[in-house]
Design a protein around this motif. Structure first.
Motif, short mmCIF file in Angstrom:
data_model
loop_
_atom_site.label_atom_id
_atom_site.label_comp_id
_atom_site.label_asym_id
_atom_site.label_seq_id
_atom_site.Cartn_x
_atom_site.Cartn_y
_atom_site.Cartn_z
N TYR A 119 -6.87 6.29 3.31
CA TYR A 119 -5.55 6.20 2.68
C TYR A 119 -4.88 4.88 3.05
N CYS A 120 -4.92 4.53 4.33
CA CYS A 120 -4.32 3.26 4.79
C CYS A 120 -5.06 2.07 4.22
N PHE A 121 -6.39 2.09 4.24
CA PHE A 121 -7.16 0.98 3.67
C PHE A 121 -6.93 0.88 2.17
N GLY A 122 -6.68 1.98 1.52
CA GLY A 122 -6.39 1.95 0.08
C GLY A 122 -5.10 1.19 -0.19
N PHE A 123 -4.09 1.41 0.63
CA PHE A 123 -2.83 0.67 0.45
C PHE A 123 -3.01 -0.82 0.74
N VAL A 124 -3.78 -1.14 1.77
CA VAL A 124 -4.04 -2.54 2.08
C VAL A 124 -4.80 -3.20 0.93
N PHE A 125 -5.79 -2.52 0.40
CA PHE A 125 -6.56 -3.05 -0.72
C PHE A 125 -5.66 -3.23 -1.95
N LEU A 126 -4.84 -2.24 -2.23
CA LEU A 126 -3.93 -2.32 -3.37
C LEU A 126 -2.95 -3.48 -3.21
N TYR A 127 -2.43 -3.68 -2.00
CA TYR A 127 -1.53 -4.80 -1.73
C TYR A 127 -2.25 -6.13 -2.01
N GLY A 128 -3.49 -6.24 -1.57
CA GLY A 128 -4.26 -7.47 -1.80
C GLY A 128 -4.50 -7.72 -3.28
N VAL A 129 -4.82 -6.69 -4.02
CA VAL A 129 -5.07 -6.83 -5.46
C VAL A 129 -3.79 -7.25 -6.18
N ILE A 130 -2.68 -6.64 -5.84
CA ILE A 130 -1.41 -6.99 -6.48
C ILE A 130 -1.03 -8.42 -6.13
N ARG A 131 -1.20 -8.80 -4.88
CA ARG A 131 -0.87 -10.18 -4.47
C ARG A 131 -1.73 -11.19 -5.20
N LEU A 132 -3.00 -10.91 -5.35
CA LEU A 132 -3.91 -11.80 -6.09
C LEU A 132 -3.50 -11.90 -7.55
N ALA A 133 -3.13 -10.80 -8.15
CA ALA A 133 -2.72 -10.81 -9.56
C ALA A 133 -1.43 -11.61 -9.75
N VAL A 134 -0.49 -11.48 -8.83
CA VAL A 134 0.76 -12.23 -8.93
C VAL A 134 0.49 -13.72 -8.77
N ARG A 135 -0.39 -14.08 -7.83
CA ARG A 135 -0.70 -15.50 -7.63
C ARG A 135 -1.33 -16.11 -8.88
N HIS A 136 -2.28 -15.39 -9.49
CA HIS A 136 -2.91 -15.90 -10.71
C HIS A 136 -1.89 -15.98 -11.84
N GLY A 137 -1.02 -15.01 -11.91
CA GLY A 137 0.02 -15.04 -12.94
C GLY A 137 0.94 -16.23 -12.79
#
Length: 64
Positions: free
Chosen positions: A11-29
């Motif tokens: 559950y905790c690693f899922g949130f960390v992974f989700l945070y990383g994916v969102i951060r990457l998407a915002v950076r590319h945007g």
């Protein structure tokens, strides 16, 4: 007990992974936004230059 610990860790690693994916998407945007802003500015400059050239060559259309 092992199942609960495993679920909490995943559950905790899922949130960390989700945070990383969102951060990457915002950076590319943001990078895409910068590129499009530069392209729009360049297109505006080219259009203004093209209009000035057209009016110099065809002054009779501008009423001058």
């Amino acid at each position: 007990m092992f199942a609960v610990v495993t679920a909490v860790i995943l559950y905790c690693f899922g949130f960390v992974f989700l945070y990383g994916v969102i951060r990457l998407a915002v950076r590319h945007g943001m990078e895409d936004l910068e590129v499009r802003r530069a392209q729009a500015l360049r297109a505006e400059e080219l259009a203004a230059n093209r209009d000035r050239t057209f009016l110099k060559e065809n002054a009779f259309l501008a009423g001058s």
